[in-house]
Scaffold this motif. Sequence first.
Motif, short mmCIF file in Angstrom:
data_model
loop_
_atom_site.label_atom_id
_atom_site.label_comp_id
_atom_site.label_asym_id
_atom_site.label_seq_id
_atom_site.Cartn_x
_atom_site.Cartn_y
_atom_site.Cartn_z
N GLY A 138 -52.49 20.52 43.82
CA GLY A 138 -53.50 19.93 42.64
C GLY A 138 -53.48 20.94 41.40
O GLY A 138 -52.43 21.34 41.02
N GLY A 139 -54.91 21.13 40.86
CA GLY A 139 -54.89 21.72 39.61
C GLY A 139 -55.07 23.33 39.96
O GLY A 139 -54.66 23.93 39.07
N LYS A 174 -46.40 19.56 29.75
CA LYS A 174 -46.17 19.58 31.27
C LYS A 174 -46.11 18.19 31.89
O LYS A 174 -45.04 17.76 32.41
CB LYS A 174 -46.97 20.40 32.07
CG LYS A 174 -46.85 20.41 33.63
CD LYS A 174 -48.13 21.04 34.20
CE LYS A 174 -49.38 20.12 34.12
NZ LYS A 174 -50.63 20.89 34.96
N CYS A 175 -47.08 17.40 31.32
CA CYS A 175 -47.21 16.06 31.95
C CYS A 175 -45.95 15.13 31.28
O CYS A 175 -45.67 14.23 32.06
CB CYS A 175 -48.46 15.44 32.04
SG CYS A 175 -49.82 16.39 32.93
N ARG A 220 -46.57 14.98 40.94
CA ARG A 220 -45.75 13.91 39.92
C ARG A 220 -44.61 14.68 39.35
O ARG A 220 -43.87 14.05 38.78
CB ARG A 220 -46.84 13.54 38.91
CG ARG A 220 -47.99 12.75 39.40
CD ARG A 220 -48.60 11.87 38.43
NE ARG A 220 -49.53 11.19 38.58
CZ ARG A 220 -50.74 11.31 38.61
NH1 ARG A 220 -51.14 12.59 38.32
NH2 ARG A 220 -51.62 10.45 39.00
N ILE A 221 -44.68 16.06 39.33
CA ILE A 221 -43.38 16.67 38.77
C ILE A 221 -42.16 16.47 39.67
O ILE A 221 -42.50 16.98 40.77
CB ILE A 221 -43.78 18.20 38.61
CG1 ILE A 221 -44.91 18.33 37.85
CG2 ILE A 221 -42.58 18.82 38.09
CD1 ILE A 221 -45.59 19.85 37.72
N GLY A 263 -51.63 23.48 39.10
CA GLY A 263 -51.15 23.11 37.83
C GLY A 263 -51.80 24.15 36.90
O GLY A 263 -51.04 24.13 35.75
N THR A 307 -59.72 19.87 39.00
CA THR A 307 -59.41 19.40 37.82
C THR A 307 -60.39 18.30 37.60
O THR A 307 -61.06 17.79 36.62
CB THR A 307 -57.99 18.89 37.44
OG1 THR A 307 -57.28 20.12 37.99
CG2 THR A 307 -57.62 18.90 36.12
N GLY A 357 -52.12 15.47 45.12
CA GLY A 357 -52.56 16.23 44.12
C GLY A 357 -51.68 15.97 42.96
O GLY A 357 -50.50 15.64 42.96
N GLY A 358 -52.36 16.07 41.62
CA GLY A 358 -51.60 15.81 40.45
C GLY A 358 -50.30 16.22 40.28
O GLY A 358 -49.35 15.74 39.64
N SER A 359 -50.13 17.64 40.49
CA SER A 359 -48.92 18.33 40.37
C SER A 359 -47.84 17.81 41.09
O SER A 359 -46.64 18.13 40.81
CB SER A 359 -49.32 19.75 40.47
OG SER A 359 -50.25 20.12 39.54
N CYS A 411 -50.72 21.67 28.98
CA CYS A 411 -50.99 20.83 30.02
C CYS A 411 -50.27 19.23 29.66
O CYS A 411 -49.66 18.78 30.62
CB CYS A 411 -52.39 20.86 30.53
SG CYS A 411 -52.68 19.17 31.72
N SER A 445 -42.93 15.36 33.14
CA SER A 445 -42.76 14.75 34.38
C SER A 445 -41.86 13.50 34.18
O SER A 445 -41.27 12.85 35.09
CB SER A 445 -43.90 14.43 35.01
OG SER A 445 -44.62 15.58 35.32
P1 AMP Z 1 -55.79 17.36 41.19
O1 AMP Z 1 -56.36 18.61 41.43
O2 AMP Z 1 -55.25 16.77 42.25
O3 AMP Z 1 -56.52 16.48 40.22
O4 AMP Z 1 -54.43 17.61 40.14
C1 AMP Z 1 -54.64 18.01 38.57
C2 AMP Z 1 -53.42 18.66 38.21
O5 AMP Z 1 -52.14 17.80 38.31
C3 AMP Z 1 -53.55 19.20 36.92
O6 AMP Z 1 -52.93 20.44 36.75
C4 AMP Z 1 -52.84 18.31 36.26
O7 AMP Z 1 -52.25 18.87 34.82
C5 AMP Z 1 -51.74 18.06 37.04
N1 AMP Z 1 -50.85 16.85 36.71
C6 AMP Z 1 -51.52 15.42 36.42
N2 AMP Z 1 -50.94 14.69 36.01
C7 AMP Z 1 -49.49 15.31 35.91
C8 AMP Z 1 -48.05 14.88 35.84
N3 AMP Z 1 -47.90 13.65 35.19
N4 AMP Z 1 -47.04 15.71 35.51
C9 AMP Z 1 -47.36 17.10 36.26
N5 AMP Z 1 -48.52 17.50 36.33
C10 AMP Z 1 -49.56 16.78 36.33
#
Ligand code: AMP
Length: 596
Positions: free
Chosen positions: A192-193, A253-254, A324-325, A221, A13, A320-322, A250, A257
Amino acid sequence: MKDPIVGIDLGTTNSAVGVVDSGFPILLADRDGRRLVPSAVYFGEDGEVEVGRAALRRRAIDPVVTSAKRLMGRRAGEVGSELGGLAVRDAGLGVVEIECGGGRGVTPEQVSAEILKALKAIAEERLETEVKRAVITVPAYFNEAQRGATKRAGEMAGLKVERLVAEPTAAALSYGLDRLGESSRVAVYDLGGGTFDVSILELREGVFEVLATAGNTALGGDDIDRALAEWVLGDEAAGVVDSRVLEEACRVKCELSEADEAVFRVPFYEGKRSLEKHVGRVDLERLLEPILEDAASCCRRALGDSGHGAEELDVVVMVGGSTRIPAVQRHVSEIFGREPDISQHPDESIALGAAIQAGVLSGTVQKVLLLDVTPLSLGIETLGGLMNVIIPRNTTIPCKAGEMFTNARDGQESMRVRVMQGERELARDNWELGCVEVSFSPGPRGQARVGVQFSLDENGMLEVLARDVATGVDMVLEIDSAAVDVSDESVERMVDESVAHAREDMAARVGAEARLKAEELVPAVEAVLGEGVSEGDAEERAVIEEVLRKVKELMHAEAGSELKAAVEELDRVTEALAARLVEEALGLQLERGLEE
Ligand code: AMP
């Protein structure tokens, strides 16, 4: 800074570039002060290319390629026909191409190369010098082809890829050696994404070793977005999901969180009709269940492979962004029986770790040795279609291993060395990475000597050397850019299937091995009986003939363990005869010796 090495997180992502400056790893920001570059690329008709936010801004009107990492190193046959709303096609010979507008296509490597070029440009501007060298991170679960594709993308961007580092290793590095004791065990959970990895690492005397790794190269994600979008659309979800719906999924979903409820809204979804639905956090959590269960089975496998229980871990790092959930964090604490550490910046820690590794290579950081492991076993196909493992899964790399092989038939002139990757007992269930033909001078069965050596370098690149020992002639196969004729299964499924099929696979191996042994033994015994050597002992002869008949019958039946037992019996009943023959031969030699 002269000839710097930068660290790059080439994410599904987002991507980022960093460097060690005055002993500290930092990420380099673009002109707008942003450290994360969305992994999105727009390819214009006249050859213009836009990367990151500029590309994303075009998304509503123009085709923009995102999540291309999911297709890196994959064959057309093993990926779907769609990526983030864009069509994916076979450009011939299984090469994947993503439709990027006006009928034009780009390969996943080209997309990644454009992202890398943009990161290179950011680094050059901030560091005010040319950047030619980089460390790039890859999911620990990336196979040979996927690693090779990443390296090629770097080269296309004008970067010498000094090292490919597994993402969890980079995350553990950025978590900090100083926070870990002399000997610590770390689990890195990275959702991650587009990819999921879990790794168990051990730090001992300043040396990091990846004990085990498991994951899924197609879980993240993006899947959560899709599941949510499909749930909202209900029966309307058939076929390709509109990119606006995915984007809204997306966003919602964020928002969930943080909040307990959110409104899913796509104005003018179809003509005048807008899409609107209230979504509760509980709804999202229900959709998350299968995804988290999949991740949990990877965690259990990694722990099992590492030989350690969850209670033996010192810390569980989340990246990884996901992650955060909240439900993901809860889930992880249940699996590992402890609160995970969420002190790492989920989006930045991998790039920071890559920067630290780059610093190690350029000498600006005190040496930390990084050891990675192979995600899947590597071997060659041997007689009977069996997988002969040369480097087992989870072996620490770099490493070298080899074995000697011989000809199966009299007068054979060459041997095909098929290099395989996978966990199944039968070669045909694994993936073929490449093939070389080794020729040798014909001779009787078992005379040729072909040494096969596998060398895996620190980037996970495989070099296969096959040598005819008699002539010393080498054949070298580099599996970096070699076409990979993999089947439809993903790496994840490969490991799961090896477990699911363990029993029948073992039976197949037993059967194949017994058949090989029988093929060797039967003609030998028949030859001896034909010569009438044991004429004096009719009883012994009758017993041998009886067992011989049984073996020959079973050779044509699918009865592996019975054949094995019969072959062992044949071995036993001919033991005395074989010993006598050896004695006779020796006696004969002795007599000849005396005569001479
Ligand atoms: P990365 O590949 O580590 O950059 O993670 C990106 C993924 O994290 C994507 O699918 C985003 O939608 C997800 N993401 C980022 N922030 C949040 C959040 N606050 N809650 C849920 N998912 C998130």
